[in-house]
Each structure stands twice: as C-alpha cells, then as structure tokens.
Design a protein around this motif. Structure first.
Motif, mmCIF file in Angstrom:
data_model
loop_
_atom_site.group_PDB
_atom_site.id
_atom_site.type_symbol
_atom_site.label_atom_id
_atom_site.label_comp_id
_atom_site.label_asym_id
_atom_site.label_seq_id
_atom_site.Cartn_x
_atom_site.Cartn_y
_atom_site.Cartn_z
ATOM 1 N N GLU A 36 32.250 38.151 54.404
ATOM 2 C CA GLU A 36 32.812 37.662 53.382
ATOM 3 C C GLU A 36 34.212 38.338 53.567
ATOM 4 N N TRP A 38 37.274 38.302 50.758
ATOM 5 C CA TRP A 38 38.349 38.359 48.757
ATOM 6 C C TRP A 38 38.671 38.131 49.298
ATOM 7 N N ARG A 69 35.216 34.171 46.924
ATOM 8 C CA ARG A 69 35.028 35.284 48.504
ATOM 9 C C ARG A 69 34.535 34.011 49.654
ATOM 10 N N HIS A 182 39.252 45.293 48.345
ATOM 11 C CA HIS A 182 39.813 44.675 49.080
ATOM 12 C C HIS A 182 39.262 44.848 50.538
#
Length: 225
Positions: A36, A38, A69, A182
C-alpha cells in the motif's frame, strides 16, 4: 490528439501471453502485489526515483485523489526465447506496467496524466507526455512526501538496497521513512531507460480508478489479437 491508450486490463490479467515477432521472444504476464502506498495529500508523483527524488524535478499530476492508502501492483512479464534454457539466476522478468489502484472498478476511459502546464492540444497522434528514466527505475509516491527520503538520494541507501536482491527482483519494492511513515513504491522500468507515459483510468461516473505507467514491454499488436 495524443497517442491512444492501450486496454490496461489486458496487462493486468494473469496468464496473458504475447510474442515479439522480430526476436522470437514470448512473454507471459503475472500480477505482483506491491503493498500500500500512503497518499497523505492525494497528489500523485510518478518518476525515476534515483534521478528525481528530492531534486525538486518531479511535479505531481494535476488530477488529485482523496488522501488515503492505495495498493500498487505490477504487471510482470516472464520472457523466454524458444530453444534457450532458463538463465541460472532465474527467469527473465520485466515490468510491463505499474498500477496505483484508487478504486476497484473497471476503467471505461483513459487519459494521459498531466503535470501543470502540459496541454494535450499540442500533441500529435503518436506523441505523449511521460517521465524520463535514466536509472532503469520508476515509482509512485505522494507530493507531500518528497523530502522524506534523503537517505535515498545518492549512490547508496534503502532504495539501492531494495533492488539489490538475489536473485534480482524487478519489484515492486517499498521504501518507508521510519520517522514519518511516508513511503514510495518503486519498480524497474520495462527494458530500462527511456520516457514512459502514465495514464489515468476513470469509471462510468468519471471517478479515477487508477494511475498506470506503461513501460512498452507488451507489443501494441498483442493488444488487438
């Protein structure tokens, strides 16, 4: 008008096959999950991270999405040439396309992802806007995260480590800043250096379903067969 978009559902259908008539090479596609991504601001950047990351060179696309996400996946081609054995270090893999999935819905229209100041009206039918690759790598990340990866800016660091695997892996690979959370997700860029377009898919209501970077591994004629 710019060059038309391929049907990227073709790339992301596992088991699809294609052939290169001039080289005798055949490819079979698989879909590799990349985790995923973000997007804290929803402003998407696609670039060669080894070249543009932290350099202020890469601008986000003008089309934005809701912060959140979102999963990234790669259409990876396993390539073989008739009569040749598999290499000792494993199969020959190339990333044909990389996709940032915003919603699980079929894309019914495609448009080039544009950066500020880019206008489709100035493109001929075989032209496109894209990002330049000089280190054989592409990625997706959020514009708000651009300063979060100083350890990746140079000739060593976590981005280099992600690709330094045995056997070599084309990705996707995730690099995360432990201080902020991040992240970016990177992958090799098809046959290597060049300029590659990113496309935006939209559903029947016009909502963005995905961003797809095409690395021109699948021949155009395969998509109409």
């Amino acid at each position: 008008m710019p060059m038309p978009a391929p049907d990227f559902s073709w790339h992301f259908t596992p088991g699809r096959t294609f052939a290169e008539d001039d080289s005798g090479t055949a490819g079979t596609l698989s879909v590799v999950a990349g985790g995923e991504l973000w997007l804290p601001t929803g402003r998407v950047i696609a670039c060669d991270p080894f070249v543009a990351l932290g350099a202020g060179e890469a601008e986000p696309f003008t089309a934005e999405v809701a912060p959140g996400r979102y999963r990234v996946e790669a259409a990876v081609a396993t390539l073989v040439r008739e009569g040749e054995p598999e290499p000792d270090d494993g199969p020959h893999l190339r990333v044909a396309a990389a996709r940032l999935v915003i919603r699980d819905a079929p894309a019914v229209t495609w448009e080039l992802a544009l950066q500020p100041g880019q206008e489709l009206a100035g493109l001929d039918e075989d032209e496109f806007f894209g990002y330049g690759v000089d280190a054989g790598t592409g990625c997706f990340y959020d514009a708000g995260c651009d300063g979060s990866f100083p350890d990746c800016e140079g000739d060593e660091g976590p981005l280099w480590d992600a690709f330094d695997t045995v056997p070599p892996s084309p990705g996707p690979h995730t690099v995360t800043d432990p201080a902020t959370g991040h992240n970016l997700i990177a992958f090799t860029s098809g046959w290597g250096d060049g300029v590659y377009p990113t496309w935006i898919g939209r559903d029947e209501a016009g909502a963005i379903t995905c961003f797809v970077t095409d690395f021109f591994v699948v021949p155009a004629e395969a998509l109409v067969s």
